[in-house]
Structures are given as C-alpha cells and as structure tokens.
Design a protein around this motif. Structure first.
Motif, short mmCIF file in Angstrom:
data_model
loop_
_atom_site.label_atom_id
_atom_site.label_comp_id
_atom_site.label_asym_id
_atom_site.label_seq_id
_atom_site.Cartn_x
_atom_site.Cartn_y
_atom_site.Cartn_z
N GLY A 66 0.59 -1.04 0.00
CA GLY A 66 -0.15 -0.07 -0.14
C GLY A 66 0.73 1.23 0.06
N ARG A 67 2.00 1.14 0.53
CA ARG A 67 3.00 2.46 0.44
C ARG A 67 3.94 2.34 -0.61
N PHE A 68 4.37 1.03 -0.88
CA PHE A 68 5.64 0.84 -1.70
C PHE A 68 4.97 0.19 -2.88
N THR A 69 5.49 0.56 -4.21
CA THR A 69 5.09 -0.05 -5.42
C THR A 69 6.44 -0.47 -6.30
N ILE A 70 6.17 -1.72 -6.79
CA ILE A 70 7.53 -2.31 -7.55
C ILE A 70 6.89 -2.09 -8.97
#
Length: 126
Positions: A66-70
């Motif tokens: 939800g906070r990090f996107t790869i």
C-alpha cells in the motif's frame, strides 16, 4: 555476469516519497524474479518487494503493501521502487537483487537471489 546498480536514495522527511531505481546489465541478463530488500543497522536483511520479470506480477511484504510499489521496464532493464508516505522506520540501506533460477521465482528469502547491487541509503527524518 550480471551487474545491478541502485540509485535514488537520499534524505527525506517523514511523509515524503522517494523512487529507487535498479539498473541491470549483463550480456545474459534474463532473470525470473527481481526484488528489493532493505537492511537497517543491527538488523537482518528484510524482504521488501519482488516482481516476476516476464509477467510483471508483484508481491510485497505485508507490512509495506500500500505504501510501496514495484515496477520494471524491459526496454531499459530497470526495476523501480516507488516509496510513498515514508516513515522513520523505513530508514535502511536498500538493495536490489535478481534471480535467474527457478528456485528464485516468487522468493522472499535473500538466499534465493544470486545477484545483488551495492545498496543505496534511504534516511527518513521525523
């Protein structure tokens, strides 16, 4: 030989964002999976996120979803980690990793990745 080079780390305040990049090179670069790990001082290396290189399926540590996107870009052999709403506890050295073996598919265990970058420091101040 595969080489991974991270960039994009830095010092930010809590609530801000950073985007890390991992540039991959090597004549035979064809990973099954790439991933991001992080290591804070005195702590073990922690899985952050992974991505299937071919299909783009992404998976995350539950606490970071939800906070990090790869993401990844085939054209430039580059993987990214967009980090939003950063917190002081996100402070760590961030490493990118790659696995070109089937055992690394979907891996969250650092031991299953064969190639590693040198790391980039992310510091989040409160």
């Amino acid at each position: 030989q595969v080489q991974l080079v991270e960039s994009g780390g830095g010092l930010v305040q809590a609530g801000e964002s950073l985007r890390l990049s991992c540039a991959a090179s090597g004549r035979t670069f064809r990973p099954y999976t790439m991933g991001w790990f992080r290591q804070a001082p005195g702590m073990e290396r922690q899985f952050v996120s992974g991505i299937y290189w071919a299909g783009g399926y992404a998976y995350y540590a539950d606490s970071l979803r939800g906070r990090f996107t790869i993401s990844r870009d085939h054209a430039t052999n580059t993987m990214y980690l967009q980090m939003d709403s950063l917190k002081p506890e996100d402070t760590a050295v961030y490493y990118c990793a790659a696995s070109d073996s089937l055992r690394g598919v979907g891996a969250r265990d650092a031991d299953l990745y064969e190639y590693w970058g040198q790391g980039t420091q992310v510091t989040v101040s409160s």
